[in-house]
Motif scaffolding. Structure first.
Motif, mmCIF file in Angstrom:
data_model
loop_
_atom_site.group_PDB
_atom_site.id
_atom_site.type_symbol
_atom_site.label_atom_id
_atom_site.label_comp_id
_atom_site.label_asym_id
_atom_site.label_seq_id
_atom_site.Cartn_x
_atom_site.Cartn_y
_atom_site.Cartn_z
ATOM 1 N N UNK A 86 0.843 -1.184 -0.059
ATOM 2 C CA UNK A 86 0.156 -0.122 -0.079
ATOM 3 C C UNK A 86 0.769 1.092 -0.021
ATOM 4 N N UNK A 87 0.537 2.165 -0.918
ATOM 5 C CA UNK A 87 1.163 3.411 -0.931
ATOM 6 C C UNK A 87 2.621 3.524 -1.692
ATOM 7 N N UNK A 88 2.866 2.191 -2.151
ATOM 8 C CA UNK A 88 4.184 2.081 -2.832
ATOM 9 C C UNK A 88 3.970 1.387 -4.560
ATOM 10 N N UNK A 89 3.186 0.439 -4.182
ATOM 11 C CA UNK A 89 3.234 -0.663 -5.516
ATOM 12 C C UNK A 89 3.895 -1.907 -5.423
ATOM 13 N N UNK A 90 3.862 -2.795 -6.496
ATOM 14 C CA UNK A 90 4.757 -3.694 -6.246
ATOM 15 C C UNK A 90 6.341 -3.555 -5.945
ATOM 16 N N UNK A 91 6.987 -4.218 -4.755
ATOM 17 C CA UNK A 91 8.278 -3.846 -4.406
ATOM 18 C C UNK A 91 8.961 -5.144 -4.718
ATOM 19 N N UNK A 92 10.425 -5.122 -4.641
ATOM 20 C CA UNK A 92 11.180 -6.221 -4.876
ATOM 21 C C UNK A 92 11.144 -7.106 -3.420
ATOM 22 N N UNK A 93 10.646 -6.418 -2.525
ATOM 23 C CA UNK A 93 10.788 -7.475 -1.233
ATOM 24 C C UNK A 93 9.759 -6.605 -0.158
ATOM 25 N N UNK A 94 9.447 -7.264 0.943
ATOM 26 C CA UNK A 94 8.791 -6.515 1.913
ATOM 27 C C UNK A 94 8.956 -7.611 3.039
ATOM 28 N N UNK A 95 9.562 -7.020 4.074
ATOM 29 C CA UNK A 95 9.892 -7.801 5.150
ATOM 30 C C UNK A 95 8.636 -8.289 6.012
ATOM 31 N N UNK A 96 7.779 -7.337 6.301
ATOM 32 C CA UNK A 96 6.557 -7.715 7.139
ATOM 33 C C UNK A 96 5.688 -8.724 6.313
ATOM 34 N N UNK A 97 5.892 -8.510 5.033
ATOM 35 C CA UNK A 97 5.058 -9.243 4.074
ATOM 36 C C UNK A 97 5.615 -10.628 3.944
ATOM 37 N N UNK A 98 7.083 -10.741 4.052
ATOM 38 C CA UNK A 98 7.551 -12.075 4.293
ATOM 39 C C UNK A 98 6.902 -12.944 5.355
ATOM 40 N N UNK A 99 7.076 -11.999 6.610
ATOM 41 C CA UNK A 99 6.493 -12.723 7.805
ATOM 42 C C UNK A 99 5.171 -13.097 7.529
ATOM 43 N N UNK A 100 4.154 -12.345 7.082
ATOM 44 C CA UNK A 100 2.969 -12.688 6.819
ATOM 45 C C UNK A 100 2.571 -13.812 5.756
#
Length: 319
Positions: free
Chosen positions: A248-262
């Motif tokens: 949210x607020x960015x778009x697709x990113x190369x990585x997301x730390x909290x996203x990897x946790x989720x």
């Protein structure tokens, strides 16, 4: 308006860093002199007219912000606060890759010596976070940064855990809406599973997925491909998954730390009681490790790299 870097009239000194290619513009504002407006964040994060990044991280004393004061009340060792903003200027509660890069930044500035000081305690809008270094052969600088990301939970509760989902997501490139599981890791996530590499590669994340019901403050959306399990040399059962993410607020990113946790926590939930507590999550920018800790805490570990220091002409940004 905006306070320039001390001793550099009209110039703002910034550092560029990334964690598995989730990249950030970092600003040392230890004297709380910078007015970090939404317009300034957008200008710094602009990849054509600015420095470029998925977000901006301001280093500020915890006692300079109400959120930081709450962190100090929780743990007096939290001297520094990670003031994180998305690329669109909006405020975010937490960024797992950003915490690691922030920790590396504190080392660079001489504000944290892991060998002498031990673990690092920092303040964030999601609460206090604790960071440690661990040696990893072949990693940048020979180390990874491991962060206790705090408590996680399923907003849908036991019913969502039993069903395996509590939301539907429409993603460009997928023919039908998919069931998904909401996971809170200090910020909101919605995770859906895909069937194979071809499906994951075909998804178009230049458009924001549509989530129903829509969380009140928006959500990050993770598309995850479970890859099975393996036994590590020390006997630990380790799961593996591949992930893409729309932040949210960015778009697709190369990585997301909290996203990897989720993503790891969702796959673990779907796997049931015998599922691993340790996961390697492959993202376009590299690999991170997620470990489920006691008391419903989760740890994120991975590299952090500082690649450049620059002086920004504030007048040229026209903000």
């Amino acid at each position: 308006m905006t306070a320039p870097a001390p001793g550099s009239p009209g110039l703002l000194t910034v550092t560029k860093g990334h964690g598995t290619q989730n990249d950030f513009v970092l600003v040392d504002d230890r004297f709380d002199a910078l007015d970090l407006t939404e317009a300034l964040v957008r200008a710094l994060a602009d990849r054509r007219a600015g420095i470029g990044g998925d977000g901006v991280i301001r280093l500020v004393p915890c006692d300079a912000l109400p959120e930081g004061a709450r962190c100090l009340a929780q743990d007096p060792r939290a001297e520094w606060f990670m003031d994180y903003r998305n690329a669109d200027g909006s405020i975010a509660e937490m960024c797992g890759n950003g915490v690691r890069v922030f920790a590396a930044y504190l080392v660079e500035l001489g504000l944290w010596d892991p060998a002498a000081d031990g673990d690092l305690t920092i303040g964030t809008r999601a609460g206090v976070r604790h960071v440690r270094q661990e040696p990893v052969a072949g990693a940048p600088g020979g180390v990874w940064y491991a962060v206790d990301m705090g408590r996680w939970h399923l907003p849908g509760g036991a019913a969502a855990e039993r069903a395996g989902f509590d939301a539907e997501v429409v993603v460009t490139g997928l023919e039908v809406a998919r069931p998904a599981l909401s996971v809170d890791v200090g910020n909101p996530h919605t995770v859906l599973a895909l069937a194979g590499d071809a499906e994951l590669d075909a998804v178009d994340l230049t458009r924001a997925p549509s989530v129903s019901p829509q969380p009140p403050h928006g959500t990050n959306v993770e598309l995850v491909l479970p890859l099975g399990e393996q036994t590590a040399p020390d006997g630990t059962l380790v799961g593996r998954a591949r992930m893409r993410v729309h932040e949210r607020g960015v778009g697709e990113t190369r990585s997301c730390g909290t996203g990897a946790c989720a993503a790891a926590l969702a796959v673990r939930t779907w796997g049931g009681p015998q599922a691993p507590d340790v996961w390697l999550v492959d993202v376009p920018g590299g690999t991170v490790r997620v470990r489920v800790l006691a008391d419903d805490h989760v740890e994120l570990a991975g590299p952090a790299v500082l690649v450049a220091r620059a002086e920004v002409d504030l007048a040229a940004l026209a903000v």
